[in-house]
Every structure is written in C-alpha cells, then in structure tokens.
Write a protein that holds these residues in place. Sequence first.
Motif, PDB file in Angstrom:
ATOM      1  N   UNK A 116       0.829  -1.209   0.000  1.00 15.75           N
ATOM      2  CA  UNK A 116       0.000   0.000   0.000  1.00 15.75           C
ATOM      3  C   UNK A 116       0.861   1.255   0.000  1.00 15.75           C
ATOM      4  N   UNK A 117       0.232   2.363  -0.367  1.00 14.36           N
ATOM      5  CA  UNK A 117       0.905   3.654  -0.235  1.00 14.36           C
ATOM      6  C   UNK A 117       0.892   4.079   1.226  1.00 14.36           C
ATOM      7  N   UNK A 118       1.782   4.961   1.607  1.00 16.64           N
ATOM      8  CA  UNK A 118       1.991   5.315   3.008  1.00 16.64           C
ATOM      9  C   UNK A 118       0.825   6.105   3.603  1.00 16.64           C
ATOM     10  N   UNK A 119       0.261   7.041   2.831  1.00 19.51           N
ATOM     11  CA  UNK A 119      -0.760   7.952   3.373  1.00 19.51           C
ATOM     12  C   UNK A 119      -2.177   7.494   3.039  1.00 19.51           C
ATOM     13  N   UNK A 120      -2.458   7.288   1.753  1.00 18.56           N
ATOM     14  CA  UNK A 120      -3.825   6.991   1.331  1.00 18.56           C
ATOM     15  C   UNK A 120      -4.164   5.501   1.366  1.00 18.56           C
ATOM     16  N   UNK A 121      -3.184   4.647   1.638  1.00 15.36           N
ATOM     17  CA  UNK A 121      -3.403   3.203   1.721  1.00 15.36           C
ATOM     18  C   UNK A 121      -3.954   2.639   0.408  1.00 15.36           C
ATOM     19  N   UNK A 122      -3.551   3.259  -0.687  1.00 17.68           N
ATOM     20  CA  UNK A 122      -3.947   2.763  -2.003  1.00 17.68           C
ATOM     21  C   UNK A 122      -2.922   1.729  -2.458  1.00 17.68           C
ATOM     22  N   UNK A 123      -3.372   0.676  -3.138  1.00 18.57           N
ATOM     23  CA  UNK A 123      -2.437  -0.344  -3.602  1.00 18.57           C
ATOM     24  C   UNK A 123      -1.468   0.255  -4.627  1.00 18.57           C
ATOM     25  N   UNK A 124      -0.170  -0.023  -4.443  1.00 18.02           N
ATOM     26  CA  UNK A 124       0.849   0.485  -5.361  1.00 18.02           C
ATOM     27  C   UNK A 124       1.400  -0.598  -6.281  1.00 18.02           C
ATOM     28  N   UNK A 125       1.764  -1.722  -5.701  1.00 20.14           N
ATOM     29  CA  UNK A 125       2.270  -2.801  -6.548  1.00 20.14           C
ATOM     30  C   UNK A 125       2.014  -4.171  -5.926  1.00 20.14           C
ATOM     31  N   UNK A 126       1.998  -5.140  -6.819  1.00 22.72           N
ATOM     32  CA  UNK A 126       1.797  -6.543  -6.466  1.00 22.72           C
ATOM     33  C   UNK A 126       3.148  -7.244  -6.494  1.00 22.72           C
ATOM     34  N   UNK A 127       3.364  -8.183  -5.585  1.00 25.16           N
ATOM     35  CA  UNK A 127       4.613  -8.942  -5.592  1.00 25.16           C
ATOM     36  C   UNK A 127       4.335 -10.395  -5.235  1.00 25.16           C
ATOM     37  N   UNK A 128       5.220 -11.258  -5.678  1.00 21.10           N
ATOM     38  CA  UNK A 128       5.105 -12.683  -5.389  1.00 21.10           C
ATOM     39  C   UNK A 128       6.472 -13.330  -5.596  1.00 21.10           C
ATOM     40  N   UNK A 144       9.129 -11.097  -7.460  1.00 23.51           N
ATOM     41  CA  UNK A 144       8.802 -10.337  -8.653  1.00 23.51           C
ATOM     42  C   UNK A 144       7.801  -9.238  -8.290  1.00 23.51           C
ATOM     43  N   UNK A 145       7.853  -8.117  -9.014  1.00 27.73           N
ATOM     44  CA  UNK A 145       6.999  -6.953  -8.721  1.00 27.73           C
ATOM     45  C   UNK A 145       6.259  -6.511  -9.977  1.00 27.73           C
ATOM     46  N   UNK A 146       5.038  -6.034  -9.774  1.00 23.64           N
ATOM     47  CA  UNK A 146       4.237  -5.473 -10.870  1.00 23.64           C
ATOM     48  C   UNK A 146       3.474  -4.261 -10.351  1.00 23.64           C
ATOM     49  N   UNK A 147       3.627  -3.131 -11.028  1.00 19.98           N
ATOM     50  CA  UNK A 147       2.950  -1.900 -10.601  1.00 19.98           C
ATOM     51  C   UNK A 147       1.468  -1.944 -10.950  1.00 19.98           C
ATOM     52  N   UNK A 148       0.699  -1.221 -10.191  1.00 21.97           N
ATOM     53  CA  UNK A 148      -0.739  -1.119 -10.453  1.00 21.97           C
ATOM     54  C   UNK A 148      -0.958  -0.301 -11.726  1.00 21.97           C
ATOM     55  N   UNK A 149      -1.879  -0.758 -12.552  1.00 25.80           N
ATOM     56  CA  UNK A 149      -2.205  -0.035 -13.772  1.00 25.80           C
ATOM     57  C   UNK A 149      -3.249   1.027 -13.492  1.00 25.80           C
ATOM     58  N   UNK A 150      -3.267   2.057 -14.349  1.00 26.32           N
ATOM     59  CA  UNK A 150      -4.173   3.195 -14.190  1.00 26.32           C
ATOM     60  C   UNK A 150      -4.038   3.735 -12.761  1.00 26.32           C
ATOM     61  N   UNK A 151      -2.827   4.040 -12.404  1.00 24.86           N
ATOM     62  CA  UNK A 151      -2.533   4.456 -11.038  1.00 24.86           C
ATOM     63  C   UNK A 151      -1.941   5.864 -11.018  1.00 24.86           C
ATOM     64  N   UNK A 152      -2.237   6.596  -9.976  1.00 25.20           N
ATOM     65  CA  UNK A 152      -1.696   7.937  -9.789  1.00 25.20           C
ATOM     66  C   UNK A 152      -0.176   7.906  -9.698  1.00 25.20           C
ATOM     67  N   UNK A 153       0.365   6.776  -9.253  1.00 18.55           N
ATOM     68  CA  UNK A 153       1.813   6.674  -9.075  1.00 18.55           C
ATOM     69  C   UNK A 153       2.540   6.484 -10.397  1.00 18.55           C
ATOM     70  N   UNK A 154       1.800   6.115 -11.445  1.00 16.02           N
ATOM     71  CA  UNK A 154       2.385   6.020 -12.783  1.00 16.02           C
ATOM     72  C   UNK A 154       2.450   7.381 -13.469  1.00 16.02           C
TER      73      UNK A 154
END
Length: 203
Positions: A116-128, A144-154
């Motif tokens: 999650x993101x630090x402040x808004x607790x929005x998902x940022x990336x998936x890992x496995x 492995x890591x994958x960023x969230x699509x259609x995300x403010x962080x992109x």
Amino acid sequence: MNQSRQEHLKRAAEQIKKAKEFEAVKEQEYFKKITSGTRWKIFTFFTFFCVLLALLTTIDTFVDGKTVKLREGEFRFDRSLGAMDYQSVWVNENDLFMVHFQNLQGKLLNTFEVTESFIFRDYKYLSFIREYEDTVTPLERTRMYASKRISIYDWFPLTQVLLFIPLLVLLFKRQKPWFNFAQMACFILIFPGSLVLLYSLIF
C-alpha cells in the motif's frame, strides 16, 4: 476644408482615446472582480488544497506503506483484456496489475502480496515469489513486482505539475488575458479534477 478635416480627425482621436480609457476601466473592474470577494477566496482555498494534495501524492509515490498478504480468492488471473505478453491480475476485483508471462513461471500462489501507499493506503504494486531451477541453475527464489495499472503513481510528476498550476496563477496574477484563461481553466479542469483524484484515492 483642411481645418474642418483636422477638427474631424481631432474628434475621432478623442473618441478613440475615450473608448480606450473606457475599455481600460472595464478591464480593471473585471480584474478586480475576479481577484477579490468570494470567487477569489474559493480560488485561494482550492489552490492550497491542490498544493497539499500534490505534496501528499508525492510522498505516497516514494514512500511505501504496509504490505498485505493476499489470501486465495482475493486475487484472480484474467485474459479478457488480451494484453500481449502480459497476464492481468485483479486484486479484490478493483485493482489491476499486469505481470509478464515469463515472470509468472514458477510462481508460488501463497506468496502473493500487495504493498500500500503510506498515506492513502492505495495499492501500489503486487509482488510474489517465483521459483526457478534447471540442470545448471540450482533452485532460486526471486520476488517479482508489478505496478498497479491506471494508477496515480504512474503519472508522477505530471499530476503534481498540474496541481501546482493554480499556485503559479495565484503568485503571478496579472491583468493579462493569460491570467483570465488560466484562472478559468483551474475552475473548470484542475479543481474538479483534484476532487476526483482525492475521491479515487480514498474510495
């Protein structure tokens, strides 16, 4: 004849001068109207709201919050998007992550997590964790890591630049056409957009 023509030109020049003075007064009155009163207070409030939102989303972009382990049923694989070479992974049916097929080879389903993101607790990336071994390479485990699509962080830093535009308009206000246009653009586009952005981060 020359004298009559000179008088006519003089009157015309005076009329043009008065028209310009009248226009200047009107422009001054309009500038005062859009930079004072309730309208200006609303503009100032939303300007600082946008600046605060820009700072918070910047922090969230660079600082991670907690990592949550996903249980079976909280994520699913989906090929309906038809992305070439990528597998769609939906988390809680709302958040989309795109993982390259090669990275999914040897995946351990019980190691899927979201950060999650630090402040808004929005998902940022998936890992496995992915396991791999062959006749030459001993068993190795890689996360492995994958960023969230259609995300403010992109969209960093484009979002932050847009959110800082009202502050620039506030600091560099001038009795110029660009100021009127910029202020109107803030009311029509940036301020409503900032509210939509906040809503998407909270809900």
